[in-house]
Design a protein around this motif. Structure first.
Motif, mmCIF file in Angstrom:
data_model
loop_
_atom_site.group_PDB
_atom_site.id
_atom_site.type_symbol
_atom_site.label_atom_id
_atom_site.label_comp_id
_atom_site.label_asym_id
_atom_site.label_seq_id
_atom_site.Cartn_x
_atom_site.Cartn_y
_atom_site.Cartn_z
ATOM 1 N N GLY A 1 2.674 5.101 -15.101
ATOM 2 C CA GLY A 1 2.829 4.193 -13.972
ATOM 3 C C GLY A 1 2.551 4.857 -12.641
ATOM 4 N N PHE A 2 2.638 6.197 -12.607
ATOM 5 C CA PHE A 2 2.380 6.948 -11.383
ATOM 6 C C PHE A 2 1.554 8.188 -11.684
ATOM 7 N N GLU A 3 0.800 8.592 -10.687
ATOM 8 C CA GLU A 3 0.137 9.894 -10.679
ATOM 9 C C GLU A 3 0.871 10.754 -9.648
ATOM 10 N N GLN A 4 1.377 11.907 -10.089
ATOM 11 C CA GLN A 4 2.061 12.789 -9.144
ATOM 12 C C GLN A 4 1.031 13.452 -8.238
ATOM 13 N N VAL B 1 5.731 12.808 -3.554
ATOM 14 C CA VAL B 1 4.832 11.674 -3.386
ATOM 15 C C VAL B 1 4.126 11.375 -4.705
ATOM 16 N N GLY B 2 4.040 10.092 -5.050
ATOM 17 C CA GLY B 2 3.298 9.662 -6.230
ATOM 18 C C GLY B 2 2.432 8.461 -5.903
ATOM 19 N N ARG B 3 1.350 8.297 -6.670
ATOM 20 C CA ARG B 3 0.436 7.164 -6.470
ATOM 21 C C ARG B 3 0.535 6.220 -7.662
ATOM 22 N N ARG B 4 0.712 4.939 -7.376
ATOM 23 C CA ARG B 4 0.859 3.920 -8.415
ATOM 24 C C ARG B 4 -0.461 3.704 -9.139
ATOM 25 N N THR B 5 -0.371 3.562 -10.452
ATOM 26 C CA THR B 5 -1.541 3.226 -11.258
ATOM 27 C C THR B 5 -1.551 1.715 -11.507
ATOM 28 N N ALA B 6 -2.465 1.275 -12.325
ATOM 29 C CA ALA B 6 -2.547 -0.148 -12.651
ATOM 30 C C ALA B 6 -1.685 -0.514 -13.862
ATOM 31 N N ASP C 1 0.819 -1.211 0.000
ATOM 32 C CA ASP C 1 0.000 0.000 0.000
ATOM 33 C C ASP C 1 0.853 1.261 0.000
ATOM 34 N N GLY C 2 2.117 1.131 0.371
ATOM 35 C CA GLY C 2 2.971 2.308 0.374
ATOM 36 C C GLY C 2 4.427 1.973 0.603
ATOM 37 N N VAL C 3 5.296 2.865 0.113
ATOM 38 C CA VAL C 3 6.749 2.760 0.297
ATOM 39 C C VAL C 3 7.271 4.123 0.708
ATOM 40 N N VAL C 4 8.144 4.130 1.717
ATOM 41 C CA VAL C 4 8.795 5.354 2.181
ATOM 42 C C VAL C 4 10.302 5.201 2.013
ATOM 43 N N LEU C 5 10.954 6.204 1.413
ATOM 44 C CA LEU C 5 12.406 6.235 1.283
ATOM 45 C C LEU C 5 12.929 7.557 1.827
ATOM 46 N N ASP C 6 13.873 7.471 2.736
ATOM 47 C CA ASP C 6 14.524 8.645 3.332
ATOM 48 C C ASP C 6 15.988 8.564 2.925
ATOM 49 N N LEU C 7 16.381 9.331 1.919
ATOM 50 C CA LEU C 7 17.669 9.142 1.257
ATOM 51 C C LEU C 7 18.840 9.712 2.058
ATOM 52 N N GLY C 8 20.031 9.263 1.693
ATOM 53 C CA GLY C 8 21.242 9.821 2.284
ATOM 54 C C GLY C 8 21.606 9.190 3.613
ATOM 55 N N VAL C 9 22.470 9.902 4.343
ATOM 56 C CA VAL C 9 22.965 9.409 5.624
ATOM 57 C C VAL C 9 21.995 9.809 6.729
ATOM 58 N N SER C 10 21.831 8.946 7.729
ATOM 59 C CA SER C 10 20.906 9.248 8.819
ATOM 60 C C SER C 10 21.605 10.015 9.925
ATOM 61 N N SER C 11 20.822 10.729 10.725
ATOM 62 C CA SER C 11 21.397 11.443 11.869
ATOM 63 C C SER C 11 22.033 10.460 12.836
ATOM 64 N N MET C 12 21.482 9.259 12.917
ATOM 65 C CA MET C 12 22.046 8.224 13.770
ATOM 66 C C MET C 12 23.480 7.903 13.350
ATOM 67 N N GLN C 13 23.724 7.818 12.047
ATOM 68 C CA GLN C 13 25.064 7.530 11.550
ATOM 69 C C GLN C 13 25.981 8.739 11.703
#
Length: 329
Positions: free
Chosen positions: A275-278, A303-308, A94-106
């Motif tokens: 493939g996506f709706e912005q 954010v984009g929404r996947r189509t069929a 139903d959804g994917v989240v990506l937080d790019l780059g280096v984390s504050s933890m690292q």
């Protein structure tokens, strides 16, 4: 949670992400699990299950202390791997989240070698395996180092810095620590003025990107997300510099396009189903978030929404990827 146990991990643009993706239900994948901030937010807003993916073994060690406690018990599955392979770990999402780059933890852990503000081993490996930053600066030739700094860090003084790195590693000693490299760059470049970033910022960014193959992972991750999402599923991507955001922007533009529209100057393209709706333009942090977390100042959410429509690989040459450079495995 940061390495000293006192600073809370603050997921960037979490509230705008949750707002743009609402209502949040079903099965999600957090492709950059880190300290679990996005996963916790998704579950709090209604996600039934989250697959958390992270290549950093430390993220998995830290999560063991809380993922089996309420309200998260039974709702989180952790995978040691990369988000570029997410469709091997989950499907019909139903959804994917990506937080790019280096984390504050690292960044907050000097021993990981990501920060030029703290002395530590010159490492920068997110997976804690393979080519390290020290390996790169001590073995790559001058031209390769200059290319990495220019294309991945947009460093205008890339040749000057590369020349100095090669000279110092031969005449003085191989590079082993973060401050050894940061101090070299400070000697070469003008001192920063108030409000400007540290002179070593671009160099450290570039080397980190090269060591972790971040742009290769990014485009593979965007395509893998398209394969893993079900129709109506949402892809939310948080980027932290213009190079990343450009790739994400062009990916959504390419996959939201129907093609066609030829002219007398160019042949008509085959019409295709997007493939996506912005769902939105780039969203940045508001004043309240910046006051709470200054590290969010350059962050952008798309954010984009996947189509069929069936999956379709993008033209990578049109994605705005920085020029490929050689890597040593």
């Amino acid at each position: 949670m940061a390495s000293d146990g006192t600073k809370p991990h603050i997921p960037v643009l979490l509230n705008p992400l949750l707002r743009e993706c609402a209502p949040i239900t079903g099965r999600w994948l957090d492709g950059t699990f880190g300290a679990g901030g996005y996963t916790k937010g998704l579950i709090a807003q209604g996600a039934d299950h989250v697959t958390g993916v992270d290549r950093d073994p430390l993220a998995h060690e830290m999560a063991a202390a809380w993922i089996n406690e309420p309200p998260y018990k039974g709702k989180i599955e952790l995978v040691l791997g990369t988000f570029g392979e997410m469709d091997q770990y989950a499907s019909e999402l139903d959804g994917v989240v990506l937080d790019l780059g280096v984390s504050s933890m690292q960044l907050d852990q000097a021993e990981r070698g990501f920060s030029f503000m703290k002395d530590g081993p010159l490492d920068m490996r997110m997976s804690q395996d393979g080519l390290s930053a020290a390996d790169f600066v001590n073995t790559a030739d001058e031209a390769e180092i200059a290319e990495v700094l220019f294309h991945y860090g947009e460093e205008k003084q890339s040749r000057k810095i590369a020349r100095a790195i090669v000279k110092d590693r031969v005449e003085k000693a191989p590079f082993t620590t973060t401050l050894q490299l940061a101090n070299l760059i400070e000697r070469l470049l003008p001192r920063k003025k108030p409000g400007q970033s540290h002179p070593a910022t671009r160099t450290f960014q570039a080397i980190r990107i090269a060591v972790n193959d971040e742009f290769g992972q990014l485009i593979e991750g965007l395509e893998a997300a398209e394969r893993a999402l079900k129709p109506g599923g949402q892809l939310a991507v948080v980027s932290f510099h213009s190079l990343e955001d450009r790739v994400v922007k062009r990916f959504f533009q390419a996959r939201a396009s129907t093609g066609g529209g030829g002219s007398r100057y160019a042949p008509e393209q085959e019409v295709k189903t997007p493939g996506f709706e912005q769902l939105s333009k780039a969203i940045g942090p508001d004043a309240d978030e910046l006051e709470l977390n200054p590290r969010a100042r350059s962050a952008r959410l798309r954010v984009g929404r996947r189509t069929a429509a069936p999956f379709e690989a993008v033209d990578r040459a049109a994605m705005g990827l920085p020029k490929p450079v050689l890597r040593r495995d």
